[in-house]
Structures are given as structure tokens and as C-alpha cells.
Design a protein around this motif. Structure first.
Motif, short mmCIF file in Angstrom:
data_model
loop_
_atom_site.label_atom_id
_atom_site.label_comp_id
_atom_site.label_asym_id
_atom_site.label_seq_id
_atom_site.Cartn_x
_atom_site.Cartn_y
_atom_site.Cartn_z
N GLY A 138 0.83 -1.20 0.00
CA GLY A 138 0.00 0.00 0.00
C GLY A 138 0.86 1.24 0.00
N ALA A 139 1.19 1.76 -1.19
CA ALA A 139 2.16 2.85 -1.32
C ALA A 139 1.50 4.20 -1.56
N GLU A 169 11.75 5.19 -8.52
CA GLU A 169 12.50 6.43 -8.67
C GLU A 169 13.19 6.82 -7.37
N VAL A 170 12.50 6.59 -6.25
CA VAL A 170 13.02 7.01 -4.95
C VAL A 170 14.01 6.01 -4.38
N TYR A 171 13.71 4.72 -4.50
CA TYR A 171 14.50 3.69 -3.81
C TYR A 171 15.35 2.82 -4.74
N GLY A 172 15.31 3.08 -6.03
CA GLY A 172 16.20 2.36 -6.94
C GLY A 172 15.48 1.35 -7.81
N ASN A 173 16.02 1.12 -8.99
CA ASN A 173 15.40 0.21 -9.94
C ASN A 173 15.45 -1.25 -9.53
N ASP A 174 16.31 -1.57 -8.54
CA ASP A 174 16.36 -2.96 -8.09
C ASP A 174 15.22 -3.30 -7.13
N LEU A 175 14.40 -2.31 -6.79
CA LEU A 175 13.24 -2.52 -5.92
C LEU A 175 12.22 -3.41 -6.64
N PHE A 176 11.79 -4.48 -5.97
CA PHE A 176 10.77 -5.36 -6.55
C PHE A 176 9.40 -4.73 -6.37
N THR A 177 8.64 -4.62 -7.43
CA THR A 177 7.30 -4.04 -7.35
C THR A 177 6.28 -4.97 -7.99
N TYR A 235 -1.84 0.78 -7.98
CA TYR A 235 -1.69 1.83 -8.99
C TYR A 235 -0.27 1.83 -9.52
N ASP A 236 -0.14 1.70 -10.83
CA ASP A 236 1.18 1.59 -11.45
C ASP A 236 2.04 2.83 -11.20
N GLY A 237 1.42 4.00 -11.14
CA GLY A 237 2.18 5.22 -10.94
C GLY A 237 2.93 5.25 -9.62
N ARG A 238 2.33 4.70 -8.58
CA ARG A 238 3.01 4.64 -7.28
C ARG A 238 4.19 3.68 -7.33
N LEU A 239 4.02 2.57 -8.01
CA LEU A 239 5.12 1.61 -8.11
C LEU A 239 6.30 2.22 -8.86
N ALA A 240 5.99 2.97 -9.92
CA ALA A 240 7.06 3.64 -10.68
C ALA A 240 7.76 4.68 -9.82
N HIS A 241 6.98 5.42 -9.04
CA HIS A 241 7.57 6.45 -8.18
C HIS A 241 8.48 5.83 -7.12
N MET A 242 8.07 4.72 -6.54
CA MET A 242 8.89 4.08 -5.52
C MET A 242 10.22 3.61 -6.09
N THR A 302 -5.33 14.35 -4.58
CA THR A 302 -5.28 14.55 -6.03
C THR A 302 -5.44 13.23 -6.77
N VAL A 303 -6.29 13.24 -7.78
CA VAL A 303 -6.48 12.07 -8.64
C VAL A 303 -5.54 12.19 -9.84
N PRO A 304 -4.65 11.22 -10.07
CA PRO A 304 -3.71 11.32 -11.20
C PRO A 304 -4.43 11.42 -12.54
N LEU A 305 -3.81 12.12 -13.48
CA LEU A 305 -4.43 12.30 -14.80
C LEU A 305 -4.54 11.00 -15.57
N ASP A 306 -3.70 10.02 -15.25
CA ASP A 306 -3.74 8.77 -16.02
C ASP A 306 -4.56 7.69 -15.33
N ALA A 307 -5.36 8.06 -14.32
CA ALA A 307 -6.15 7.07 -13.60
C ALA A 307 -7.15 6.40 -14.53
N SER A 308 -7.07 5.07 -14.64
CA SER A 308 -7.95 4.31 -15.52
C SER A 308 -7.90 2.85 -15.11
N THR A 309 -8.70 2.04 -15.74
CA THR A 309 -8.66 0.60 -15.45
C THR A 309 -7.38 -0.04 -15.97
N THR A 310 -6.64 0.67 -16.77
CA THR A 310 -5.35 0.16 -17.25
C THR A 310 -4.26 0.37 -16.20
N THR A 311 -4.24 1.55 -15.60
CA THR A 311 -3.20 1.87 -14.62
C THR A 311 -3.57 1.49 -13.19
#
Length: 451
Positions: free
Chosen positions: A51-52, A87-95, A78-85, A207-216
Motif C-alpha cells: 500500500g504505497a 525512482e526514490v529507492y532504486g530500480n532494483d526494488l521489486f514491485t 496503482y502503477d504510478g506509485r510503483l514507478a515512483h517508488m 489529487t487524482v492522477p491524470l492517467d487514472a484508468s482501469t489500465t493503470t
């Protein structure tokens, strides 16, 4: 707290207030002053976040400041939160969207659960059954039926579980507990607590992200046990506004006030509660109140009154006032203040309705028993103030306590039983409003009592 740095805890206003105070001021000791001490290799803890959202990310920032703790995995819908994490903690982070993939990983020692309330029970039970220790955000439960299953699983699996009302790890609360037990304000008879928020702070209108959809957004996974509805981005990102996923102000803020009350007084909870409230300002489709007032009876002989206002025209603030027979004790953002008002030993004279001769006789007898000069109530009054050390954070301390328990297997203060007693008491408010009257609660067995 929004800041990443413990050293920003005491705001400028708080310092100014402390400097302006003319009574006795004591700075309490930070129990974990050395943030840079490196633990041994065997003491390292790999943490996963489930829960990010806003709270989950804030919690994680505090958690990884504890020496020897590393974030290795994150689950969110939400994919956007996983991508942000990443960015913050490194690409080796498992999401992943599916937290079960995290629980299957052998390198994960503990999980931080910061999902919507309706997922707390299942995520915590699944994690403990997978051999992981659990830090679960408050309120522990969404439904009363959740609590005992979580307690039973913790006992069965011998896992550490700590609930996330960080104030119970606060040095000011520890000092308040000590002072109350020592009789600093006499016999406690009333506790008043509030947590108000101004319009500028908002009322869960994230705030609701602009890309919020059933895809993301994994809407089906997010819904879980909630009633099935078509995708709704506001419900997904502002879930606290609806009973299907959250517990309203009772579960979000009342539960903190109950946790603090129970920790400081040593009580297991109220026996009866009644609440009122409604949607007074935020008429935006939500189905939980933005103003709530509650009153509660405690078997120890005191009453608790609570208030939350999500449309306060004043400052954002939270605080406690403990009133006893010989003084008051107040906790606010600047510290802890004790106002002592002990009673004089003599009972005082009320002789105005007697004859002059009788008055003279009474005064002579009184002077013989209580020789002057006698102290007055005002002359006995005194005050003292305690402040947290500069840069102090109870969020850090709460995680420090949790990870220490993970390493040593020592019990935590806010275990599942404590968490259920706080959340169960808080949800009495929702239950009372729903029923339109007082609701009874058994704080020992932790069940709603028969009317």
C-alpha cells in the motif's frame, strides 16, 4: 509528519511558545538519539511495503531511517506509485500489484501494511501466516469481526504485529503516563481531546492522477471484499470518504485519541459510547461525517469527550486535556504542561448564616485546628512544562520500537490486542450514529455488548 528529518519536529512556533513560558521547563530525553549507529550484518531487516499511498510512503521514509532497515519490495494497485517508488529507492526494488508475490519472497522479514482499512485484516493475516512480522496502519480493523482473527493469527504464528498509532511511542505521552500515575493532577475525572483540520489541510480530497484508468489501476484487486462497483477514480484515490473502504474520522483520527488515552491512563477502553455528527461542509458525495463529537464512559471513573472538525476555520491542531481533582495536564504540539491546583488541607469556613456569637466560636475552634497562616488554593498552585528534544519524532520512535521487537522478539506496546481495543472503541462512534443512540462495549473481551 510530512518532514523527512526528525530535527524539524519542533516548529518555530513551538519553540517560541516554550521560550515565552515563564514556569519550569524541562526538555525530555530522546530515547533513540543515535540515528547513525550501524547494526551488525545479522541485524539487518528487509522491509516490504503493501500500500504505497500517501501514508505508506510517509511511513516508509521514517522506517528506513532506522539503522539496518532496507526497503526491498513494494505492492500497490496503482502503477504510478510503483514507478515512483522505484525512482526514490532504486530500480532494483521489486514491485507488484499482488502483495502475495511479496509474501512469497524469502528475503522479506517484515511488512508495512498501509492499505485502505478494508484490506488490513486479510493482508495482515496473510503476512503472518507467511512468517512475516507486521506493522499495520491504524485503525487495525474495518469491521468488528476483523479483530479477533488478527489477534488469534499473531498468537498462532508467533509473529510480531504493531499497530501504527505512533503517539503511544511519544516521549511526551510517556511522561504524561508517569505524571498521571504519580498523582500530579489528583484523581482523573475527565479527558477532552480533539483533532481539527482547516480547509487548507483538506479532508481526504487527495489529487487524482491524470492517467487514472482501469489500465493503470487494479480496481478489482482494490475492491477486495467491498461491494462491487464500476471503476471510480475518486473512490480509488480518496477512499477514506466512503464506508466501503474506510472508517471515517473515527478510524482515521479518533483512534489516535483513544490510543493516547488508553496508553496514558492504562485503561483498556470505555464501556459505553455515544456520538453525533454529520456532513456539515464537504457535501461532495462522501458518506462519512466531516464533523464528529463523541462521549464515552470509562470504568476507571472518568469520561472522555472527543471532537474532530474537518472544516475548522482555526488552526490545524490536535491536543489532550486531562482534568483531575487537583490540576490539569495538557498535551499539544508544543509539549506537555501540568497545572497543579492542590486543595488546602483545611476545608474552609462557611459561617455567614450563623449568629455573630456562633461565628466567633467556630472561628476560634477552626484556628485551633488549622493554625494560621494557612495556605490558600491560589498560593498552592504551580505549573511545569515538558518539551520534546529538538528534532524529535514519534514516527521514528514507533518504527524503532517495532524493528527492535523484530530483532529481539520482545513485545511491543501497541500489539493487536491494544490495537483492537483502540479501534473497537473508535468505531463505537460510527455504530452510535448508525443506531441513533448509545452503544455498549466490553473492553476486556473486546466485543460489542448487548444493549
Amino acid at each position: 509528519m510530512a518532514s523527512l528529518d526528525r530535527r524539524m519536529f519542533l516548529q518555530t512556533a513551538g519553540l517560541a511558545a516554550a521560550q515565552a513560558y515563564t514556569g519550569k521547563i524541562s526538555v525530555l530525553t530522546d530515547p533513540f538519539p543515535d540515528m547513525g549507529k550501524a547494526p551488525s550484518a545479522n541485524d539487518h531487516i528487509n522491509l516490504a511495503l503493501i500500500g504505497a499511498g500517501i501514508q505508506g510512503q510517509s511511513d516508509t521514509r521514517w522506517a528506513v531511517q532506522v539503522p539496518g532497515v532496507k526497503l526491498v519490495a513494494v505492492a500497490d494497485c496503482y502503477d504510478g506509485r510503483l514507478a515512483h517508488m522505484k525512482e526514490v529507492y532504486g530500480n532494483d526494488l521489486f514491485t507488484t500489484r499482488d502483495y502475495r508475490q511479496i509474501l512469497a519472497r524469502k528475503d522479506v522479514d517484515a511488512v508495512l501494511i498501509a492499505t485502505p482499512d478494508h484490506w488490513h485484516k486479510q493482508a495482515a493475516i496473510d503476512a503472518m501466516n507467511a512468517g512475516k512480522d507486521v506493522y499495520c496502519e491504524k485503525p487495525m480493523i474495518h469491521l468488528y469481526s476483523d479483530g479477533h482473527a488478527m489477534i488469534d493469527t499473531a498468537k498462532k504464528t508467533n509473529r510480531i504485529i504493531q499497530i501504527g498509532s505512533q503517539r503511544v511511542s511519544n516521549v511526551l505521552y510517556a511522561k504524561a503516563k508517569e505524571l498521571l500515575a504519580a498523582g500530579s493532577i489528583g484523581e482523573l475525572n475527565m479527558v477532552s481531546a480533539h483533532w481539527d483540520r482547516s480547509l487548507s489541510q483538506g479532508a481526504w480530497n487527495y489529487t487524482v492522477p491524470l492517467d487514472a484508468s482501469t489500465t493503470t489501476c487494479d480496481w478489482e484487486r482494490f475492491e477486495g471484499t467491498a461491494p462491487k462497483r464500476p471503476f471510480d477514480a475518486e473512490r480509488f484515490f480518496q477512499w477514506r470518504k466512503w464506508k466501503d473502504y474506510g472508517s471515517g474520522v473515527a478510524g482515521d483520527l479518533f483512534v489516535h485519541l483513544f490510543s493516547g488515552t488508553h496508553f496514558i491512563t492504562g485503561s483498556n477502553g470505555p464501556t459505553r459510547g455515544m456520538a453525533t455528527g454529520g456532513i456539515r461542509y464537504w457535501k461532495d458525495g462522501r458518506d462519512v461525517p466531516d464533523v464528529m463529537l463523541g462521549i464515552f464512559d470509562y470504568p476507571q471513573g472518568f469520561n472522555l469527550s472527543l471532537r474532530v472538525n474537518f472544516a475548522s476555520g482555526g488552526d490545524d491542531n490536535e491536543g489532550f486535556l486531562f482534568t483531575g481533582s487537583e490540576g490539569t495536564m495538557e498535551i499539544n504540539g508544543q509539549g506537555l504542561t501540568i497545572n497543579h491546583a492542590p486543595h488546602p488541607k483545611d476545608p474552609g469556613l462557611t459561617i455567614g448564616t450563623y449568629t455573630t456569637a456562633m461565628q466567633k466560636q467556630i472561628v476560634e475552634q477552626y484556628d485551633a485546628k488549622y493554625p494560621p497562616p494557612r495556605p490558600t488554593a491560589n498560593s498552592l498552585k504551580s505549573s511545569e512544562r515538558y518539551t520534546a528534544p529538538k528534532g524529535y519524532s514519534d514516527s521514528y520512535d514507533h518504527f524503532h520500537t517495532f524493528f527492535d521487537a523484530v530483532r529481539t522478539r520482545k513485545p511491543v506496546t501497541e500489539d493487536a490486542t491494544f490495537g483492537l481495543r483502540a479501534a473497537g472503541a473508535a468505531l463505537l462512534s460510527n455504530e452510535s450514529i448508525s443506531r441513533g443512540g448509545a452503544v455498549k462495549w466490553d473492553p476486556e473481551t473486546m466485543v460489542l455488548a448487548k444493549a
